[in-house]
Design a protein around this motif. Sequence first.
Motif, PDB file in Angstrom:
ATOM      1  N   THR A 192      37.698  43.126  29.214  1.00 29.39           N
ATOM      2  CA  THR A 192      37.006  43.591  28.008  1.00 29.39           C
ATOM      3  C   THR A 192      36.051  44.748  28.311  1.00 29.39           C
ATOM      4  O   THR A 192      35.573  45.403  27.404  1.00 29.39           O
ATOM      5  N   SER A 193      35.797  45.007  29.604  1.00 29.29           N
ATOM      6  CA  SER A 193      34.909  46.121  29.966  1.00 29.29           C
ATOM      7  C   SER A 193      35.611  47.476  29.897  1.00 29.29           C
ATOM      8  O   SER A 193      34.995  48.497  30.156  1.00 29.29           O
ATOM      9  N   LEU A 194      36.895  47.495  29.548  1.00 28.76           N
ATOM     10  CA  LEU A 194      37.612  48.771  29.439  1.00 28.76           C
ATOM     11  C   LEU A 194      36.884  49.665  28.426  1.00 28.76           C
ATOM     12  O   LEU A 194      36.626  49.237  27.305  1.00 28.76           O
ATOM     13  N   ARG A 253      34.097  49.592  39.824  1.00 31.67           N
ATOM     14  CA  ARG A 253      32.840  48.982  40.250  1.00 31.67           C
ATOM     15  C   ARG A 253      32.264  48.249  39.053  1.00 31.67           C
ATOM     16  O   ARG A 253      32.092  48.839  37.994  1.00 31.67           O
ATOM     17  N   CYS A 254      31.975  46.960  39.220  1.00 32.54           N
ATOM     18  CA  CYS A 254      31.474  46.174  38.102  1.00 32.54           C
ATOM     19  C   CYS A 254      30.208  45.448  38.550  1.00 32.54           C
ATOM     20  O   CYS A 254      30.230  44.715  39.534  1.00 32.54           O
ATOM     21  N   PRO A 255      29.096  45.659  37.822  1.00 30.28           N
ATOM     22  CA  PRO A 255      27.824  45.028  38.218  1.00 30.28           C
ATOM     23  C   PRO A 255      27.918  43.504  38.268  1.00 30.28           C
ATOM     24  O   PRO A 255      27.153  42.864  39.001  1.00 30.28           O
ATOM     25  N   ASN A 256      28.832  42.909  37.519  1.00 29.49           N
ATOM     26  CA  ASN A 256      28.993  41.446  37.568  1.00 29.49           C
ATOM     27  C   ASN A 256      29.672  40.986  38.852  1.00 29.49           C
ATOM     28  O   ASN A 256      29.719  39.795  39.133  1.00 29.49           O
ATOM     29  N   ASN A 257      30.262  41.914  39.573  1.00 24.92           N
ATOM     30  CA  ASN A 257      30.994  41.584  40.800  1.00 24.92           C
ATOM     31  C   ASN A 257      30.424  42.419  41.940  1.00 24.92           C
ATOM     32  O   ASN A 257      30.959  43.485  42.265  1.00 24.92           O
ATOM     33  N   PRO A 258      29.284  41.944  42.508  1.00 27.84           N
ATOM     34  CA  PRO A 258      28.509  42.764  43.456  1.00 27.84           C
ATOM     35  C   PRO A 258      29.330  43.400  44.570  1.00 27.84           C
ATOM     36  O   PRO A 258      29.068  44.554  44.926  1.00 27.84           O
ATOM     37  N   THR A 269      32.788  53.110  37.354  1.00 24.64           N
ATOM     38  CA  THR A 269      31.868  51.986  37.215  1.00 24.64           C
ATOM     39  C   THR A 269      31.883  51.531  35.761  1.00 24.64           C
ATOM     40  O   THR A 269      31.802  52.354  34.857  1.00 24.64           O
ATOM     41  N   THR A 270      32.025  50.225  35.531  1.00 23.11           N
ATOM     42  CA  THR A 270      32.023  49.731  34.152  1.00 23.11           C
ATOM     43  C   THR A 270      30.602  49.807  33.612  1.00 23.11           C
ATOM     44  O   THR A 270      29.623  49.749  34.364  1.00 23.11           O
ATOM     45  N   SER A 271      30.492  49.944  32.291  1.00 23.49           N
ATOM     46  CA  SER A 271      29.169  50.131  31.680  1.00 23.49           C
ATOM     47  C   SER A 271      28.529  48.806  31.309  1.00 23.49           C
ATOM     48  O   SER A 271      27.474  48.770  30.710  1.00 23.49           O
ATOM     49  N   ALA A 277      29.653  38.797  29.943  1.00 19.77           N
ATOM     50  CA  ALA A 277      30.955  38.428  30.506  1.00 19.77           C
ATOM     51  C   ALA A 277      31.957  39.576  30.419  1.00 19.77           C
ATOM     52  O   ALA A 277      31.970  40.330  29.453  1.00 19.77           O
ATOM     53  N   CYS A 278      32.744  39.734  31.474  1.00 15.79           N
ATOM     54  CA  CYS A 278      33.830  40.708  31.480  1.00 15.79           C
ATOM     55  C   CYS A 278      34.895  40.126  32.401  1.00 15.79           C
ATOM     56  O   CYS A 278      34.588  39.314  33.261  1.00 15.79           O
ATOM     57  N   GLY A 279      36.123  40.519  32.211  1.00 21.81           N
ATOM     58  CA  GLY A 279      37.193  39.892  32.995  1.00 21.81           C
ATOM     59  C   GLY A 279      37.475  40.563  34.320  1.00 21.81           C
ATOM     60  O   GLY A 279      38.361  40.123  35.063  1.00 21.81           O
ATOM     61  N   CYS A 280      36.690  41.616  34.677  1.00 20.01           N
ATOM     62  CA  CYS A 280      37.024  42.463  35.839  1.00 20.01           C
ATOM     63  C   CYS A 280      37.326  41.697  37.122  1.00 20.01           C
ATOM     64  O   CYS A 280      38.225  42.051  37.871  1.00 20.01           O
ATOM     65  N   GLY A 281      36.519  40.653  37.382  1.00 22.11           N
ATOM     66  CA  GLY A 281      36.625  39.984  38.667  1.00 22.11           C
ATOM     67  C   GLY A 281      37.535  38.775  38.657  1.00 22.11           C
ATOM     68  O   GLY A 281      37.571  38.018  39.630  1.00 22.11           O
TER      69      GLY A 281
HETATM   70 ZN   LIG Z   1      33.182  43.743  34.712  1.00 25.98          ZN
END
Ligand SMILES: [Zn+2]
Length: 407
Positions: A192-194, A253-258, A269-271, A277-281
């Motif tokens: 969803t971070s797209l 790069r996703c702040p939720n996934n250090p 980098t996702t915003s 919540a985001c599904g990146c990781g």
């Molecule tokens: Zn993410």
Amino acid sequence: MTWARVRHRKPLVDTDPDSPPPPDHPLAPPDPTHPHARRQGHHLPDASVGADGRYIYTIDIDARMGWRSSEFEETIFFCGYDLHVITDVLSGPGPGRGPVVLVDRSMNLSPAGSHKGNCGLPAVEALGDRIGKPRQLIADRAYNYVTNDTFAIPVWRLGYITIYDLHPVQRGTHPGPGGSDTIWIDGVLYPTSLPEGLHDIEPIEAKMDVGVRARLERQHQARQAYAFVLHGARRPDGSRRYRGPAVPPARVRCPNNPISMREPQSVPTTSRTPGTACGCGRTVTLTDSDYPDMRMPFQHGTLAWEASYHRRVGIESVFADLKRNRMTWHRGFFRGFGIRRYTLLAGFTLAALNLLILHDAATRRGTLDCWGRFLGEPEPEHRPRRHRSRFTSARHAATPAVTGPGR
Ligand SMILES: [Zn+2]
């Protein structure tokens, strides 16, 4: 086409309703799901109806009305049969592969306008284990438009990776599997971070201007970084694991996934703010019921997809050989009626076409063809090779190849 003559003035083309929308044509029913519904100001054809509920317009009681591409003929409708044929194409696009000899691997004949999944699948099944792994199947829109249980899922079960074209009405965005914070876009899963701007990107088409194609491909590439990618093979129960873009090796790069934040700045980098919540990781398990008619090894409408799908021209070449270049298959080529007769004759014709194609291929290589070998003929003497014209080698090098059905 059947040899029999259509004896009705305005034959309605009552194809199976589980098909792509019919063309805008006077012989198409306004509602394909009720092709025989009465319409004001129109008379229904005065024809009898077969056990399949479809009109019989000729003394060939198995022949039906269907649509076709008008590449070889003048009309887009016809009365007769659909021929499903499968040929070999290269295992991948690009130089250094092939050439592949385009022979007919298998076929199935069905009354025109019949269900494309139910009638195309027997041709795929007939290939059996003669096709090496990994197996790919390239099929035109008619096959991935039908109900998934009838074609897309059965061919996955047979071990094929499928490459399709999407009909414009199939495209769109849908929520991903529950609780995974993902979205589906044209058969590909994204977190969803797209970024909003990357949601709706037009598919690349051959007739587009070079500049437009390049611009769209850049957008597709930018979106590609966010896509869930296949992680491991399809399991016997049909499930497959897909890896999110921030799962190492991370593509965003996703702040939720250090850990993903350790990637260089050149990685997008996702915003998303940490904690949203985001599904990146995530690693998501998809099943056969998750868009099997659209899920491909790459996003539809990208250059990678185009290069892969374009291999389908192999089957067009086979049909051109059948109708024009080597044989003159046309109405009246076979005389008589009935699907059994036509199936048998079509089988012999395709076998004969294969022999011609294989003989030519062997002659070009300066070797004996399979028929000559079977008869125990001597190998042709090797003469010094004449210099081949550039045109000939270029033409054969361009011949494509995996396995795909066509019509
Ligand atoms: Zn993410």
